[in-house]
Every structure is written in C-alpha cells, then in structure tokens.
Design an enzyme around this catalytic site. Structure first.
Site, mmCIF file in Angstrom:
data_model
loop_
_atom_site.group_PDB
_atom_site.id
_atom_site.type_symbol
_atom_site.label_atom_id
_atom_site.label_comp_id
_atom_site.label_asym_id
_atom_site.label_seq_id
_atom_site.Cartn_x
_atom_site.Cartn_y
_atom_site.Cartn_z
ATOM 1 N N GLU A 34 0.849 -1.226 -0.006
ATOM 2 C CA GLU A 34 -0.090 0.060 0.031
ATOM 3 C C GLU A 34 0.809 1.243 -0.036
ATOM 4 O O GLU A 34 1.521 1.593 1.037
ATOM 5 C CB GLU A 34 -0.849 -0.056 1.338
ATOM 6 C CG GLU A 34 -1.931 -1.084 1.158
ATOM 7 C CD GLU A 34 -2.848 -0.896 2.372
ATOM 8 O OE1 GLU A 34 -2.697 -0.213 3.191
ATOM 9 O OE2 GLU A 34 -3.815 -1.772 2.542
ATOM 10 N N GLN A 62 -3.083 17.438 -4.549
ATOM 11 C CA GLN A 62 -2.745 16.902 -5.929
ATOM 12 C C GLN A 62 -1.580 16.059 -5.800
ATOM 13 O O GLN A 62 -0.859 16.135 -4.735
ATOM 14 C CB GLN A 62 -2.377 18.264 -6.938
ATOM 15 C CG GLN A 62 -1.071 19.048 -6.374
ATOM 16 C CD GLN A 62 -0.715 20.133 -7.287
ATOM 17 O OE1 GLN A 62 -1.757 21.012 -7.372
ATOM 18 N NE2 GLN A 62 0.176 20.106 -7.789
ATOM 19 N N HIS A 77 12.754 23.566 -2.814
ATOM 20 C CA HIS A 77 11.514 24.135 -3.091
ATOM 21 C C HIS A 77 10.561 24.347 -1.656
ATOM 22 O O HIS A 77 10.258 23.234 -1.111
ATOM 23 C CB HIS A 77 10.427 23.681 -4.315
ATOM 24 C CG HIS A 77 11.378 23.583 -5.576
ATOM 25 N ND1 HIS A 77 11.206 22.582 -6.356
ATOM 26 C CD2 HIS A 77 12.352 24.346 -5.920
ATOM 27 C CE1 HIS A 77 12.098 22.813 -7.408
ATOM 28 N NE2 HIS A 77 12.844 24.134 -7.210
ATOM 29 N N LYS A 87 4.434 17.630 1.844
ATOM 30 C CA LYS A 87 4.589 16.393 0.586
ATOM 31 C C LYS A 87 4.985 15.227 1.204
ATOM 32 O O LYS A 87 5.744 15.064 2.105
ATOM 33 C CB LYS A 87 5.719 17.198 -0.284
ATOM 34 C CG LYS A 87 5.523 18.578 -0.967
ATOM 35 C CD LYS A 87 6.703 18.983 -1.710
ATOM 36 C CE LYS A 87 6.444 20.172 -2.526
ATOM 37 N NZ LYS A 87 7.660 20.643 -3.111
ATOM 38 N N HIS A 134 12.095 21.511 0.387
ATOM 39 C CA HIS A 134 12.264 20.058 -0.104
ATOM 40 C C HIS A 134 12.945 20.054 -1.396
ATOM 41 O O HIS A 134 12.864 20.887 -2.108
ATOM 42 C CB HIS A 134 10.870 19.533 -0.194
ATOM 43 C CG HIS A 134 11.008 18.162 -1.044
ATOM 44 N ND1 HIS A 134 10.615 17.968 -2.327
ATOM 45 C CD2 HIS A 134 11.369 16.913 -0.404
ATOM 46 C CE1 HIS A 134 10.852 16.682 -2.781
ATOM 47 N NE2 HIS A 134 11.167 16.182 -1.695
ATOM 48 N N TYR A 147 4.780 12.428 -5.583
ATOM 49 C CA TYR A 147 4.604 12.843 -4.258
ATOM 50 C C TYR A 147 3.032 13.543 -4.266
ATOM 51 O O TYR A 147 2.662 13.988 -5.038
ATOM 52 C CB TYR A 147 5.597 13.844 -3.799
ATOM 53 C CG TYR A 147 5.622 15.044 -4.491
ATOM 54 C CD1 TYR A 147 5.026 16.473 -4.255
ATOM 55 C CD2 TYR A 147 6.812 15.271 -5.493
ATOM 56 C CE1 TYR A 147 5.253 17.509 -5.018
ATOM 57 C CE2 TYR A 147 6.827 16.386 -6.340
ATOM 58 C CZ TYR A 147 6.053 17.517 -5.943
ATOM 59 O OH TYR A 147 6.227 18.684 -6.801
ATOM 60 N N LYS A 187 15.973 28.423 -12.077
ATOM 61 C CA LYS A 187 15.329 29.178 -10.841
ATOM 62 C C LYS A 187 16.114 28.641 -9.720
ATOM 63 O O LYS A 187 16.422 29.347 -8.654
ATOM 64 C CB LYS A 187 13.841 28.878 -10.869
ATOM 65 C CG LYS A 187 13.478 27.539 -10.611
ATOM 66 C CD LYS A 187 12.171 27.391 -10.287
ATOM 67 C CE LYS A 187 11.530 26.214 -9.827
ATOM 68 N NZ LYS A 187 10.122 26.206 -9.446
ATOM 69 N N ASP A 188 16.630 27.273 -9.575
ATOM 70 C CA ASP A 188 17.343 26.784 -8.658
ATOM 71 C C ASP A 188 18.714 27.482 -8.528
ATOM 72 O O ASP A 188 19.043 27.446 -7.422
ATOM 73 C CB ASP A 188 17.177 25.090 -8.729
ATOM 74 C CG ASP A 188 15.740 24.801 -8.634
ATOM 75 O OD1 ASP A 188 14.925 25.451 -8.013
ATOM 76 O OD2 ASP A 188 15.560 23.447 -8.954
#
Length: 205
Positions: A34, A62, A77, A87, A134, A147, A187-188
C-alpha cells in the site's frame, strides 16, 4: 507503515519530517504494498506528536510525478501561505537522496536539514510537512518521483532556497550521483540563501 523521526547532522531528532517504511509483500512473482493508506498515515502523524485535530484535518490536493536523469537536483522548493504545501514523497523508479530543510523560524532545528535515500528497492517515503523546503538529488541513471501535496501549486507562493547554502551545509552525495556539480533548473541555480529569505520575511513563523 512504521514511521521514524530523522536525525540532523548533529544527531538531534527533528520534529516534523517522517521516514515511512511500508509493509511489502513479495515473492518470485513480484511484490505488493500500500503506497498510501489515509488511516495509517494519520496515525503515524499523531504518534509522532502532531495534534489529532491537525492530523485528521490534513488533506492532499494534488499528486505530482517527475522523471529525472542522473545528477539532476530539484529544489530546494517550498510554498508560503496562503497555499503552503506538505509533501509525501516516494521514488518508484531508480533512487534519490531526498532532503527537508526546517524553515520554521521558531523551531529549535531552524536552518537544519534531514535526508534519506528513497528508492524503488526500499519503497520508503518521506513526509515533508508545511514549514520545510524540499529537494532531491537523482542517484540512478533515471528516477521517477511521485508525491502527494497538501496544497495546490501556486506560482505566487512558490519559493526556492539555495541548494548549497553554506549556513545549512547539506551533505549531498554528489560522488554517489557521479557528478561534481548537480544539474539545476535556472530558478534553482539562482535561488537565494536562507539569510536572504529571512530578511525578506519569506520563512515560516
């Protein structure tokens, strides 16, 4: 799904993130487990010290799925209110080194990090609560990461933290990934350090 608290680089337990190890049933035909059980996950959170009402009120909004090649680093992030995200992260193909950084200004572990290797072999998952940045580094030739997120993606709330901020000093396993410098999104690569985020009021209370 047994869950355990992770230790910081100074061997102190960090409240919040949890490493979850599901029960896997396998034989020569394959395996079954599971990957998500709402009741057990909420009980893990309560056992770890989250108030019952808060655990029972948590909902996921989501599911996200990414594929990355060896040496790719995604992160660090996070999303600020009014649309913060917790997350629950797993890796179904390959392996990654997954990291959470505490951005809760009043926390005793503020500015510290925890990390774990998540892989298709160990089936482990990392719970990264609201209040943490994260990111992950891909250790295998390819990795697929899924995730569940407790908030919707919101461009206005999205922020990044510098992956190699010396004040945090994450011990990324770059050698294991086979790179000296990770592959980053623009961006990172341009993300600010923790002190800059703090000065701008872009951390959590």
């Amino acid at each position: 799904m047994p869950a355990e608290t992770l230790l910081t680089a100074s061997d102190q337990p960090m409240a919040g993130p949890l490493l979850i190890t599901p029960q896997v049933f396998g034989d020569d035909r394959g395996f079954f487990y599971e990957s998500w059980n709402e009741r057990r996950f909420r009980q893990d959170l309560i056992t770890a010290g989250l108030p019952t009402a808060e655990a029972e009120g948590l909902q996921f909004r989501q599911d996200n799925h990414s594929r990355s090649s060896r040496g790719v680093l995604r992160g660090l992030h996070f999303q600020l209110p009014p649309e913060p995200q917790g997350k629950l992260v797993r890796c179904s193909v390959g392996s990654i080194f997954d990291v959470a950084v505490d951005l809760r200004r009043g926390s005793p572990s503020y500015g510290q990090w925890v990390g774990a290797t998540l892989s298709a072999e160990n089936h482990q998952q990392l719970w990264v609560p609201v209040g943490f940045a994260h990111g992950f580094l891909t250790l295998s030739d390819d990795a697929e990461v899924q995730y569940k997120a407790s908030g919707f993606w919101n461009r206005d709330c999205e922020r990044s933290l510098c992956w190699d901020d010396p004040s945090i000093a994450i011990d990324w396993p770059l050698q294991q990934a086979g790179v000296t410098t990770p592959l980053l999104a623009a961006k990172d690569a341009e993300a600010p350090g923790l002190q800059t985020l703090l000065s701008a009021g872009e951390v959590f209370a």
